[in-house]
Design a protein around this motif. Structure first.
Motif, PDB file in Angstrom:
ATOM      1  N   LEU A 195     -47.558  -5.948   4.897  1.00 34.38           N
ATOM      2  CA  LEU A 195     -47.676  -5.164   3.783  1.00 34.38           C
ATOM      3  C   LEU A 195     -49.136  -4.656   3.647  1.00 34.38           C
ATOM      4  CD1 LEU A 195     -46.213  -7.659   0.941  1.00 34.38           C
ATOM      5  CD2 LEU A 195     -45.240  -5.689   2.224  1.00 34.38           C
ATOM      6  N   VAL A 196     -49.205  -3.383   3.270  1.00 36.99           N
ATOM      7  CA  VAL A 196     -50.636  -2.874   2.739  1.00 36.99           C
ATOM      8  C   VAL A 196     -50.803  -2.626   1.499  1.00 36.99           C
ATOM      9  CG1 VAL A 196     -51.946  -0.427   3.050  1.00 36.99           C
ATOM     10  CG2 VAL A 196     -50.483  -1.423   5.113  1.00 36.99           C
ATOM     11  N   MET A 197     -51.496  -3.604   0.903  1.00 38.20           N
ATOM     12  CA  MET A 197     -51.750  -3.667  -0.402  1.00 38.20           C
ATOM     13  C   MET A 197     -52.953  -2.758  -0.981  1.00 38.20           C
ATOM     14  SD  MET A 197     -52.184  -6.845  -3.117  1.00 38.20           S
ATOM     15  CE  MET A 197     -50.505  -7.581  -2.963  1.00 38.20           C
ATOM     16  N   ILE A 243     -58.821   6.210   2.309  1.00 37.16           N
ATOM     17  CA  ILE A 243     -57.939   4.886   2.675  1.00 37.16           C
ATOM     18  C   ILE A 243     -56.814   5.266   3.711  1.00 37.16           C
ATOM     19  CG2 ILE A 243     -56.072   3.458   1.494  1.00 37.16           C
ATOM     20  CD1 ILE A 243     -57.750   3.848  -1.343  1.00 37.16           C
ATOM     21  N   GLU A 244     -56.284   6.232   3.573  1.00 37.94           N
ATOM     22  CA  GLU A 244     -55.343   6.737   4.606  1.00 37.94           C
ATOM     23  C   GLU A 244     -55.798   6.687   5.926  1.00 37.94           C
ATOM     24  OE1 GLU A 244     -51.722  10.135   4.756  1.00 37.94           O
ATOM     25  OE2 GLU A 244     -53.508  10.671   3.924  1.00 37.94           O
ATOM     26  N   THR A 245     -56.964   7.142   6.136  1.00 32.26           N
ATOM     27  CA  THR A 245     -57.443   7.137   7.499  1.00 32.26           C
ATOM     28  C   THR A 245     -57.799   5.919   7.994  1.00 32.26           C
ATOM     29  OG1 THR A 245     -58.598   9.417   7.158  1.00 32.26           O
ATOM     30  CG2 THR A 245     -59.578   7.916   8.868  1.00 32.26           C
ATOM     31  N   ASN A 246     -58.609   5.058   6.958  1.00 35.43           N
ATOM     32  CA  ASN A 246     -58.743   3.728   7.731  1.00 35.43           C
ATOM     33  C   ASN A 246     -57.485   2.777   7.768  1.00 35.43           C
ATOM     34  OD1 ASN A 246     -61.416   4.084   7.292  1.00 35.43           O
ATOM     35  ND2 ASN A 246     -61.677   3.381   5.336  1.00 35.43           N
ATOM     36  N   VAL A 247     -56.375   2.895   7.114  1.00 39.97           N
ATOM     37  CA  VAL A 247     -55.335   2.126   7.318  1.00 39.97           C
ATOM     38  C   VAL A 247     -54.405   2.820   8.464  1.00 39.97           C
ATOM     39  CG1 VAL A 247     -53.062   1.498   6.399  1.00 39.97           C
ATOM     40  CG2 VAL A 247     -54.823   1.635   4.837  1.00 39.97           C
ATOM     41  N   LYS A 248     -54.434   4.021   8.550  1.00 39.37           N
ATOM     42  CA  LYS A 248     -53.661   4.394   9.931  1.00 39.37           C
ATOM     43  C   LYS A 248     -54.485   4.152  10.986  1.00 39.37           C
ATOM     44  CE  LYS A 248     -51.388   8.527   7.895  1.00 39.37           C
ATOM     45  NZ  LYS A 248     -51.280   9.919   7.922  1.00 39.37           N
ATOM     46  N   ASN A 249     -55.542   4.074  11.114  1.00 40.77           N
ATOM     47  CA  ASN A 249     -56.355   3.542  12.077  1.00 40.77           C
ATOM     48  C   ASN A 249     -56.288   1.993  12.610  1.00 40.77           C
ATOM     49  OD1 ASN A 249     -57.513   5.976  12.789  1.00 40.77           O
ATOM     50  ND2 ASN A 249     -59.601   5.600  11.647  1.00 40.77           N
TER      51      ASN A 249
END
Length: 317
Positions: A34-36, A306-312
């Motif tokens: 999960l990504v919270m 956030i999108e960039t950090n999570v995708k990485n």
């Protein structure tokens, strides 16, 4: 104008679903992790208020991450990583539909019920003659159901087991973990000159093992008093100096809002929202002993970061 994140709409690789809660958005990746995202939304009386609080998501996420790490030796938890100041990634568990609330002091909703004559809370007998903000002889556990929407309801240990919400053996494990977490949290708070008054925990199962989930020991899930002056204020019947979301509830009550039908949320000015942010930051610095580095500067696209950090991060799995 405050820079806040109050809504997300990400599409990550392997994403199966997304759940938009009161204050957090949870993305299911491959039914495995999960990504919270801790947004800047704020809720009170089970109502999401119309404006976000600057830095609130970052404060909650970073406090929770620190306490999950600080209790991992006594209770297994879901956390894998914090790829962004507002994000925790962790194991997907089958959550129990119950929140475990533990109280060391009679205050808040428990005091309001006690003042109206209630002497049994979630199956726990309360002694006569207690005062507001008085310590219990031993911390009491007062669970609630975890409602998908609307108000959570008080429930007893016996009702939880009888209704099959949590099996007897698992409940005893959850209760033991709850007391151990509260003890550790209280010790850490005491070392910082604070009292962990009450808090809540959520648990689930993965691969047959009970796991601690969600955030812990944050101002959204917990209430703290300053230890200095506690006894004196108690004796005088004065309000305690506290660090929690209770001050937001009190502000709403003073403006005739308790989440009841027909009531209007009072105006939340930018100045008021910033004052709430300052209280959250104060708790962060007091409970962690660290300086808070704000990540909400104007011009920063919080969602894009956030999108960039999570995708990485997901690429490394």
């Amino acid at each position: 104008m405050a820079n806040t994140l109050v809504h997300t709409d990400f599409h990550f690789e392997g994403q199966k679903s997304v759940y938009h809660g009161k204050v957090r958005d949870v993305y299911n990746i491959d039914d495995d992790i999960l990504v919270m995202v801790a947004t800047d939304r704020i809720s009170a009386f089970d109502v999401v208020l119309p404006k976000g609080i600057p830095c609130k998501g970052q404060v909650l996420n970073q406090i929770a991450a620190q306490f999950l790490d600080a209790t991992a030796d006594i209770v297994p938890n879901w956390k894998l990583a914090t790829p962004d100041p507002m994000v925790t990634v962790g194991l997907k568990c089958e959550g129990f539909p119950v929140e475990m609330i533990i109280r060391g002091i009679l205050t808040g909703s428990a005091w309001r019920a006690y003042k109206e004559g209630c002497r049994e809370l979630c199956g726990v007998r309360l002694p006569e003659g207690m005062r507001e903000n008085q310590r219990f002889a031993e911390p009491i556990i007062t669970p609630t159901t975890k409602a998908a929407s609307g108000h959570d309801e008080n429930i007893s240990k016996e009702e939880i087991i009888a209704q099959g919400l949590i099996g007897k053996d698992d409940y005893e494990t959850v209760e033991r973990y709850t007391r151990a977490l509260y003890k550790r949290g209280s010790e850490i708070a005491a070392s910082k000159g604070l009292i962990l008054v009450d808090t809540k925990y959520e648990f689930g199962k993965r691969d047959g093992k009970v796991i601690l989930m969600d955030e812990i020991h944050t101002p959204d899930s917990s209430r703290y008093f300053y230890a200095d002056g506690y006894e004196e204020k108690l004796e005088k019947g004065e309000p305690q100096k506290q660090l929690s979301k209770e001050f937001v509830r009190q502000w709403l009550i003073e403006h005739d809002f308790m989440g009841k039908p027909g009531q209007q949320v009072p105006e939340m000015t930018d100045a008021y929202c910033e004052s709430v942010a300052e209280r959250y930051i104060e708790l962060y610095e007091d409970i962690t002993g660290k300086h808070f580095e704000r990540n909400d500067q104007q011009g920063v696209d919080l969602a894009a970061r956030i999108e960039t950090n999570v995708k990485n991060y997901l690429k490394t799995r």
